[in-house]
Write a protein that holds these residues in place. Structure first.
Motif, PDB file in Angstrom:
ATOM      1  N   MET A   1      34.375  62.708  38.325  1.00  0.00           N
ATOM      2  CA  MET A   1      33.936  61.483  38.939  1.00  0.00           C
ATOM      3  C   MET A   1      34.623  60.310  38.235  1.00  0.00           C
ATOM      4  SD  MET A   1      30.188  59.693  39.003  1.00  0.00           S
ATOM      5  CE  MET A   1      29.353  60.606  40.270  1.00  0.00           C
ATOM      6  N   ASP A   2      35.140  59.385  39.012  1.00  0.00           N
ATOM      7  CA  ASP A   2      35.787  58.204  38.455  1.00  0.00           C
ATOM      8  C   ASP A   2      34.741  57.228  37.933  1.00  0.00           C
ATOM      9  OD1 ASP A   2      38.304  59.089  39.108  1.00  0.00           O
ATOM     10  OD2 ASP A   2      38.448  57.934  40.951  1.00  0.00           O
ATOM     11  N   SER A   3      35.092  56.523  36.885  1.00  0.00           N
ATOM     12  CA  SER A   3      34.194  55.489  36.373  1.00  0.00           C
ATOM     13  C   SER A   3      34.221  54.288  37.321  1.00  0.00           C
ATOM     14  CB  SER A   3      34.623  55.052  34.973  1.00  0.00           C
ATOM     15  OG  SER A   3      35.842  54.329  35.046  1.00  0.00           O
ATOM     16  N   THR A   4      33.208  53.453  37.227  1.00  0.00           N
ATOM     17  CA  THR A   4      33.146  52.251  38.055  1.00  0.00           C
ATOM     18  C   THR A   4      34.334  51.343  37.767  1.00  0.00           C
ATOM     19  OG1 THR A   4      30.742  52.400  38.109  1.00  0.00           O
ATOM     20  CG2 THR A   4      31.697  50.285  38.702  1.00  0.00           C
ATOM     21  N   MET A   5      34.728  51.240  36.510  1.00  0.00           N
ATOM     22  CA  MET A   5      35.874  50.388  36.152  1.00  0.00           C
ATOM     23  C   MET A   5      37.163  50.925  36.767  1.00  0.00           C
ATOM     24  SD  MET A   5      37.039  47.685  34.964  1.00  0.00           S
ATOM     25  CE  MET A   5      35.829  46.916  33.954  1.00  0.00           C
ATOM     26  N   ARG A   6      37.327  52.248  36.779  1.00  0.00           N
ATOM     27  CA  ARG A   6      38.514  52.844  37.398  1.00  0.00           C
ATOM     28  C   ARG A   6      38.526  52.562  38.900  1.00  0.00           C
ATOM     29  NH1 ARG A   6      42.544  56.756  37.096  1.00  0.00           N
ATOM     30  NH2 ARG A   6      42.724  58.050  38.945  1.00  0.00           N
ATOM     31  N   LEU A   7      37.377  52.723  39.549  1.00  0.00           N
ATOM     32  CA  LEU A   7      37.293  52.440  40.984  1.00  0.00           C
ATOM     33  C   LEU A   7      37.607  50.973  41.261  1.00  0.00           C
ATOM     34  CD1 LEU A   7      34.081  54.431  41.953  1.00  0.00           C
ATOM     35  CD2 LEU A   7      36.455  55.074  42.377  1.00  0.00           C
ATOM     36  N   PHE A   8      37.085  50.089  40.412  1.00  0.00           N
ATOM     37  CA  PHE A   8      37.335  48.661  40.563  1.00  0.00           C
ATOM     38  C   PHE A   8      38.823  48.360  40.421  1.00  0.00           C
ATOM     39  CE2 PHE A   8      37.729  44.376  38.806  1.00  0.00           C
ATOM     40  CZ  PHE A   8      37.026  43.640  39.753  1.00  0.00           C
ATOM     41  N   THR A   9      39.471  48.927  39.407  1.00  0.00           N
ATOM     42  CA  THR A   9      40.896  48.706  39.169  1.00  0.00           C
ATOM     43  C   THR A   9      41.734  49.236  40.323  1.00  0.00           C
ATOM     44  OG1 THR A   9      40.519  48.810  36.786  1.00  0.00           O
ATOM     45  CG2 THR A   9      42.793  49.099  37.542  1.00  0.00           C
ATOM     46  N   LYS A  10      41.397  50.418  40.830  1.00  0.00           N
ATOM     47  CA  LYS A  10      42.105  50.971  41.984  1.00  0.00           C
ATOM     48  C   LYS A  10      41.966  50.051  43.193  1.00  0.00           C
ATOM     49  CE  LYS A  10      41.355  55.304  42.997  1.00  0.00           C
ATOM     50  NZ  LYS A  10      40.640  56.594  43.164  1.00  0.00           N
TER      51      LYS A  10
ATOM     52  N   VAL B   1      41.457  46.795  43.184  1.00  0.00           N
ATOM     53  CA  VAL B   1      42.217  45.568  42.959  1.00  0.00           C
ATOM     54  C   VAL B   1      43.705  45.800  43.200  1.00  0.00           C
ATOM     55  CG1 VAL B   1      42.983  43.908  41.204  1.00  0.00           C
ATOM     56  CG2 VAL B   1      40.559  44.478  41.409  1.00  0.00           C
ATOM     57  N   THR B   2      44.266  46.861  42.626  1.00  0.00           N
ATOM     58  CA  THR B   2      45.699  47.108  42.795  1.00  0.00           C
ATOM     59  C   THR B   2      46.044  47.405  44.252  1.00  0.00           C
ATOM     60  OG1 THR B   2      45.463  49.443  42.175  1.00  0.00           O
ATOM     61  CG2 THR B   2      46.034  47.877  40.413  1.00  0.00           C
ATOM     62  N   TRP B   3      45.168  48.100  44.948  1.00  0.00           N
ATOM     63  CA  TRP B   3      45.379  48.382  46.370  1.00  0.00           C
ATOM     64  C   TRP B   3      45.391  47.074  47.157  1.00  0.00           C
ATOM     65  CZ3 TRP B   3      47.077  51.845  49.633  1.00  0.00           C
ATOM     66  CH2 TRP B   3      46.745  51.741  50.975  1.00  0.00           C
ATOM     67  N   GLN B   4      44.481  46.172  46.844  1.00  0.00           N
ATOM     68  CA  GLN B   4      44.396  44.921  47.581  1.00  0.00           C
ATOM     69  C   GLN B   4      45.556  43.977  47.276  1.00  0.00           C
ATOM     70  OE1 GLN B   4      42.578  44.239  50.219  1.00  0.00           O
ATOM     71  NE2 GLN B   4      41.961  46.366  49.949  1.00  0.00           N
ATOM     72  N   VAL B   5      46.076  44.011  46.075  1.00  0.00           N
ATOM     73  CA  VAL B   5      47.246  43.189  45.754  1.00  0.00           C
ATOM     74  C   VAL B   5      48.430  43.628  46.623  1.00  0.00           C
ATOM     75  CG1 VAL B   5      48.970  42.669  43.968  1.00  0.00           C
ATOM     76  CG2 VAL B   5      46.529  42.555  43.424  1.00  0.00           C
ATOM     77  N   ALA B   6      48.630  44.927  46.705  1.00  0.00           N
ATOM     78  CA  ALA B   6      49.722  45.436  47.554  1.00  0.00           C
ATOM     79  C   ALA B   6      49.456  45.096  49.020  1.00  0.00           C
ATOM     80  CB  ALA B   6      49.860  46.947  47.373  1.00  0.00           C
ATOM     81  N   GLY B   7      48.227  45.268  49.451  1.00  0.00           N
ATOM     82  CA  GLY B   7      47.874  44.967  50.836  1.00  0.00           C
ATOM     83  C   GLY B   7      47.985  43.485  51.164  1.00  0.00           C
ATOM     84  N   PHE B   8      47.688  42.621  50.200  1.00  0.00           N
ATOM     85  CA  PHE B   8      47.774  41.185  50.417  1.00  0.00           C
ATOM     86  C   PHE B   8      49.186  40.780  50.831  1.00  0.00           C
ATOM     87  CE2 PHE B   8      48.789  36.926  48.922  1.00  0.00           C
ATOM     88  CZ  PHE B   8      47.802  36.170  49.539  1.00  0.00           C
ATOM     89  N   PHE B   9      50.158  41.273  50.084  1.00  0.00           N
ATOM     90  CA  PHE B   9      51.535  40.894  50.403  1.00  0.00           C
ATOM     91  C   PHE B   9      52.003  41.502  51.722  1.00  0.00           C
ATOM     92  CE2 PHE B   9      51.419  40.027  45.818  1.00  0.00           C
ATOM     93  CZ  PHE B   9      51.800  38.686  45.862  1.00  0.00           C
ATOM     94  N   SER B  10      51.550  42.681  52.037  1.00  0.00           N
ATOM     95  CA  SER B  10      51.881  43.280  53.333  1.00  0.00           C
ATOM     96  C   SER B  10      51.272  42.465  54.470  1.00  0.00           C
ATOM     97  CB  SER B  10      51.367  44.715  53.410  1.00  0.00           C
ATOM     98  OG  SER B  10      51.981  45.510  52.445  1.00  0.00           O
TER      99      SER B  10
END
Length: 83
Positions: A1-10, A12-21
Motif C-alpha cells: 500500500m502506498d503512503s498518503t505522501m506518495r499518493l500526494f506526490t504522484k 502532483v507530478t501527474w497534474q504538472v504534466a497534465g497542466f502543460f498538456s
C-alpha cells in the motif's frame, strides 16, 4: 500500500504534466494564453482532487493484488513448504 505522501506526490507530478498538456491544447483551440492558462488551471485542480480521491479509494481495495508469498503453501499437510 502506498503512503498518503506518495499518493500526494504522484498526484502532483501527474497534474504538472497534465497542466502543460491542457495549456497547449487550450491554446490551440482558443489562440489565447490567458484562456488556455485558465482552462489548464481549473482542469488541473479538478483532476488533482479526482486523482487523489481515486487513488485513496483504490488503496483500500485488495482485489487484484498478489498473494503474500510468505503465506503460500505447496502442500496442505504437516509437511507444507512455505515461501
Amino acid at each position: 500500500m502506498d503512503s498518503t505522501m506518495r499518493l500526494f506526490t504522484k498526484a502532483v507530478t501527474w497534474q504538472v504534466a497534465g497542466f502543460f498538456s491542457m495549456m497547449l491544447i487550450g491554446f490551440i483551440f482558443t489562440g489565447s494564453v490567458a484562456a488556455s492558462s485558465g482552462i489548464a488551471f481549473v482542469g488541473s485542480v479538478a483532476g488533482f482532487v479526482s486523482y487523489f480521491a481515486h487513488e485513496m479509494a483504490w488503496a483500500r481495495v485488495s482485489w487484484g493484488r498478489g498473494i503474500n508469498p510468505a503465506r503460500t503453501h505447496l502442500n496442505a499437510g504437516k509437511n507444507a513448504v512455505e515461501y
